[in-house]
Structures are given as structure tokens and as C-alpha cells.
Design a protein around this motif. Structure first.
Motif, PDB file in Angstrom:
ATOM      1  N   ASN A  47       0.801  -1.227   0.000  1.00 19.55           N
ATOM      2  CA  ASN A  47       0.000   0.000   0.000  1.00 19.55           C
ATOM      3  C   ASN A  47       0.832   1.275   0.000  1.00 19.55           C
ATOM      4  O   ASN A  47       0.280   2.366   0.136  1.00 19.55           O
ATOM      5  CB  ASN A  47      -0.961   0.032   1.203  1.00 19.55           C
ATOM      6  N   LYS A  48       2.153   1.164  -0.151  1.00 19.86           N
ATOM      7  CA  LYS A  48       2.990   2.367  -0.207  1.00 19.86           C
ATOM      8  C   LYS A  48       2.538   3.235  -1.363  1.00 19.86           C
ATOM      9  O   LYS A  48       2.347   2.754  -2.477  1.00 19.86           O
ATOM     10  CB  LYS A  48       4.464   1.990  -0.366  1.00 19.86           C
ATOM     11  N   GLY A  49       2.359   4.518  -1.109  1.00 18.03           N
ATOM     12  CA  GLY A  49       1.940   5.439  -2.149  1.00 18.03           C
ATOM     13  C   GLY A  49       0.443   5.582  -2.289  1.00 18.03           C
ATOM     14  O   GLY A  49      -0.041   6.489  -2.961  1.00 18.03           O
ATOM     15  N   LYS A  50      -0.326   4.706  -1.640  1.00 12.74           N
ATOM     16  CA  LYS A  50      -1.786   4.812  -1.701  1.00 12.74           C
ATOM     17  C   LYS A  50      -2.270   5.830  -0.668  1.00 12.74           C
ATOM     18  O   LYS A  50      -1.645   5.995   0.377  1.00 12.74           O
ATOM     19  CB  LYS A  50      -2.436   3.445  -1.443  1.00 12.74           C
ATOM     20  N   PRO A  51      -3.392   6.526  -0.970  1.00 12.36           N
ATOM     21  CA  PRO A  51      -3.893   7.509  -0.009  1.00 12.36           C
ATOM     22  C   PRO A  51      -4.164   6.876   1.356  1.00 12.36           C
ATOM     23  O   PRO A  51      -4.861   5.870   1.450  1.00 12.36           O
ATOM     24  CB  PRO A  51      -5.192   8.003  -0.653  1.00 12.36           C
ATOM     25  N   LEU A  52      -3.590   7.461   2.388  1.00 15.41           N
ATOM     26  CA  LEU A  52      -3.812   6.997   3.750  1.00 15.41           C
ATOM     27  C   LEU A  52      -4.720   7.958   4.500  1.00 15.41           C
ATOM     28  O   LEU A  52      -5.619   7.540   5.233  1.00 15.41           O
ATOM     29  CB  LEU A  52      -2.473   6.872   4.484  1.00 15.41           C
ATOM     30  N   ILE A  53      -4.480   9.261   4.310  1.00 19.74           N
ATOM     31  CA  ILE A  53      -5.239  10.304   5.006  1.00 19.74           C
ATOM     32  C   ILE A  53      -5.882  11.226   3.975  1.00 19.74           C
ATOM     33  O   ILE A  53      -5.189  11.747   3.090  1.00 19.74           O
ATOM     34  CB  ILE A  53      -4.319  11.118   5.940  1.00 19.74           C
ATOM     35  N   ILE A  54      -7.188  11.401   4.077  1.00 16.39           N
ATOM     36  CA  ILE A  54      -7.902  12.315   3.190  1.00 16.39           C
ATOM     37  C   ILE A  54      -8.701  13.284   4.060  1.00 16.39           C
ATOM     38  O   ILE A  54      -9.621  12.878   4.777  1.00 16.39           O
ATOM     39  CB  ILE A  54      -8.844  11.568   2.222  1.00 16.39           C
ATOM     40  N   VAL A  55      -8.312  14.550   4.009  1.00 17.70           N
ATOM     41  CA  VAL A  55      -9.002  15.601   4.757  1.00 17.70           C
ATOM     42  C   VAL A  55      -9.823  16.413   3.767  1.00 17.70           C
ATOM     43  O   VAL A  55      -9.296  16.891   2.759  1.00 17.70           O
ATOM     44  CB  VAL A  55      -7.978  16.517   5.476  1.00 17.70           C
ATOM     45  N   ASN A  56     -11.119  16.548   4.048  1.00 23.06           N
ATOM     46  CA  ASN A  56     -12.014  17.205   3.097  1.00 23.06           C
ATOM     47  C   ASN A  56     -12.767  18.365   3.745  1.00 23.06           C
ATOM     48  O   ASN A  56     -13.527  18.171   4.690  1.00 23.06           O
ATOM     49  CB  ASN A  56     -13.024  16.180   2.542  1.00 23.06           C
ATOM     50  N   ASN A  57     -12.507  19.564   3.229  1.00 21.60           N
ATOM     51  CA  ASN A  57     -13.232  20.779   3.619  1.00 21.60           C
ATOM     52  C   ASN A  57     -13.288  20.932   5.143  1.00 21.60           C
ATOM     53  O   ASN A  57     -14.355  21.129   5.729  1.00 21.60           O
ATOM     54  CB  ASN A  57     -14.649  20.760   3.028  1.00 21.60           C
ATOM     55  N   SER A  69      -0.299  10.227   1.313  1.00 26.19           N
ATOM     56  CA  SER A  69      -0.145   8.817   0.947  1.00 26.19           C
ATOM     57  C   SER A  69       0.641   8.060   2.005  1.00 26.19           C
ATOM     58  O   SER A  69       1.424   8.657   2.763  1.00 26.19           O
ATOM     59  CB  SER A  69       0.580   8.701  -0.400  1.00 26.19           C
ATOM     60  N   LYS A  70       0.436   6.771   2.031  1.00 23.42           N
ATOM     61  CA  LYS A  70       1.190   5.919   2.945  1.00 23.42           C
ATOM     62  C   LYS A  70       2.667   5.987   2.582  1.00 23.42           C
ATOM     63  O   LYS A  70       3.040   5.990   1.416  1.00 23.42           O
ATOM     64  CB  LYS A  70       0.688   4.477   2.859  1.00 23.42           C
ATOM     65  N   THR A  92       4.480   6.429   7.853  1.00 18.82           N
ATOM     66  CA  THR A  92       4.014   7.744   7.422  1.00 18.82           C
ATOM     67  C   THR A  92       4.275   8.705   8.575  1.00 18.82           C
ATOM     68  O   THR A  92       3.838   8.457   9.696  1.00 18.82           O
ATOM     69  CB  THR A  92       2.510   7.702   7.086  1.00 18.82           C
ATOM     70  N   VAL A  93       5.017   9.782   8.303  1.00 20.66           N
ATOM     71  CA  VAL A  93       5.433  10.710   9.357  1.00 20.66           C
ATOM     72  C   VAL A  93       4.917  12.110   9.025  1.00 20.66           C
ATOM     73  O   VAL A  93       5.191  12.641   7.944  1.00 20.66           O
ATOM     74  CB  VAL A  93       6.967  10.737   9.499  1.00 20.66           C
ATOM     75  N   LEU A  94       4.183  12.700   9.966  1.00 24.73           N
ATOM     76  CA  LEU A  94       3.687  14.067   9.837  1.00 24.73           C
ATOM     77  C   LEU A  94       4.321  14.887  10.943  1.00 24.73           C
ATOM     78  O   LEU A  94       4.136  14.584  12.126  1.00 24.73           O
ATOM     79  CB  LEU A  94       2.161  14.112   9.945  1.00 24.73           C
ATOM     80  N   MET A  95       5.063  15.923  10.573  1.00 25.55           N
ATOM     81  CA  MET A  95       5.875  16.665  11.537  1.00 25.55           C
ATOM     82  C   MET A  95       5.587  18.157  11.471  1.00 25.55           C
ATOM     83  O   MET A  95       5.681  18.771  10.402  1.00 25.55           O
ATOM     84  CB  MET A  95       7.360  16.420  11.255  1.00 25.55           C
TER      85      MET A  95
END
Length: 238
Positions: free
Chosen positions: A6-16, A39-40, A204-207
Motif C-alpha cells: 500500500n505504499k503510495g496509496k492515499p492513507l489520510i484524506i481531509v475534506n473541507n 499517501s502511505k 508515514t510521518v507528519l511533523m
């Protein structure tokens, strides 16, 4: 740790996404009309001035707060629609938190600090030991597992905190100023470690960071200004 699946597939989708707080008769808008797809296996840095909404966004993605309106889909699940114990269980399974302050318990060894998240699981003692030893090995502290926080440097303490964050093999890591309390050399070691978690373990790292040098370690830097994502994804030149 994660495989390449699943690398590269959408992991997090934030909408509006909107987030505001009410103080008396005043509405304080923190995030506005935010749309984001991650993406992952990505390493994303969020930058922007103080008060721009960076930490609020991390809290929303980690299920520590709820949006005013909008949706947050993570691995196909809308976390803005779950709450209570269900959300607590979700966080335990999916999110690893890393903060500027290490939040280690001083009377516990590195091993015991890393083991803490596993005490709420059904893993046996031997299974917990295996997970802890693996996590400490990944962060390069297998030989420090019996040391107490006071016996470690600041950089080593943060690595223990990272081991604690990854010990349950979470879906993604949320890092709020993870190098903010460290000298440059120790900060670089932590950033290299986060990069390795992405490259070698498909994390997946969000900093969130104020440090442009830290942001350069990420694959992508996103900028927030007064709660608005003011640029699309800006690829950092390596």
C-alpha cells in the motif's frame, strides 16, 4: 514494522475541514477549508507562524480533537464520526505521538518506558519484550534498555520516546516539534531516524516544525497561514 504494501496509496484524506473555538461571543477560526491527501509512506513537514493551526491540525489527525465541520478519513475510516472509548482504541492502534518534550517517566528504565503502551494490550510478557527490544534496536538504543532517563542524553531520551511511539507498530506518526529541545547534532540524528522509519519501515510521518533545516528532511513541506493551506505541496529539493 510495516511492509511495502500500500505504499503510495492515499492513507489520510481531509475534506473541507474547518475548526473554530467560541470564547464568549467571539468565534476564533483556527482552520479553514482545508483539503489534504497524504499517501502511505510519506514524510510531511508542516510549517507556518505560531497560531497558524499546525498543532491543531495534528491534534485533529490524531483524534485528540474534533473538527467543527468537514471529514477526516484515515485508512478509509472517518475518525470525525467516532468518539469515546472507540476513539481511544483507534488511537492506540493507529497513532504514534512524538512531542518536543520526551514525557518519559523518570523512575522507569528505557525498556519500561517503551513497554508502557503495550501494557494495555493482550500481548504476553515475552511478546511485549520482543516488541520493545525491536523498537529500541531500530532507534539504536538496544544497549541502553536498562538505563533510566537521567542516565541518557537529550537525543537518547527522544529516541526512547520514538521507540515508545513505534512499539505498537502504528499506522502513522505525529511529531510536534520533535527536535525543538535538542542541539543541532542531536536534532539531525532524530531527523535521520525519522527518515529511516519512512524509507526502511514504510512509516508515514507528519511533523510540525519551525526549523527550515528540519523541514528539509521531509519529502514534502506544507505551509499554513492563519488556518489556511496557502500552498499546494512543495517538493523540497534534496
Amino acid at each position: 514494522m510495516d511492509s511495502e504494501n500500500n505504499k503510495g496509496k492515499p492513507l489520510i484524506i481531509v475534506n473541507n475541514l474547518y475548526k473554530s473555538y467560541v470564547r464568549g461571543s467571539e468565534e476564533i477560526k483556527v482552520l479553514q477549508a482545508l483539503n489534504l491527501t497524504i499517501s502511505k509512506g510519506e514524510f510531511i513537514a508542516f510549517m507556518g507562524p505560531s497560531g497558524s493551526g499546525k498543532t491543531t491540525l495534528l491534534n485533529l489527525l490524531g483524534g485528540l480533537d474534533f473538527p467543527t465541520t468537514g471529514t477526516i478519513l484515515i485508512a478509509g475510516e472517518d475518525i470525525s464520526r467516532i468518539s469515546g472509548k472507540q476513539l481511544t482504541d483507534w488511537r492506540a492502534r493507529h497513532v504514534g505521538f512524538i512531542f518536543q518534550l520526551y514525557n518519559l517517566i523518570p523512575v522507569l528504565t528505557a525498556f519500561q518506558n517503551v513497554e508502557l503502551p503495550l501494557l494495555l494490550t493482550r500481548l504476553s510478557k515475552s511478546e511485549r519484550r520482543q516488541h520493545v527490544e525491536t523498537a529500541l534496536s531500530i532507534v539504536g538504543l538496544a544497549d541502553r534498555m536498562n538505563h533510566f532517563p537521567r542516565q541518557l542524553s537529550g537525543g537518547q531520551e527522544q529516541r526512547v520516546a520514538i521507540a515508545r511511539a513505534i512499539v505498537s507498530d502504528p499506522t502513522f506518526l505525529l511529531c510536534d516539534e520533535p527536535t525543538g529541545d535538542l542541539d543541532r547534532a542531536s536534532a539531525n540524528e532524530i531527523l535521520e531516524l525519522l527518515s529511516r522509519l519512512v524509507a526502511e519501515h514504510n512509516k508515514t510521518v507528519l511533523m510540525v516544525t519551525h526549523d527550515p533545516l528540519a523541514a528539509q528532511q521531509a519529502q514534502t513541506t506544507l505551509y499554513l497561514e492563519k488556518g489556511i493551506l496557502i500552498t499546494s505541496q512543495h517538493e523540497i529539493e534534496k
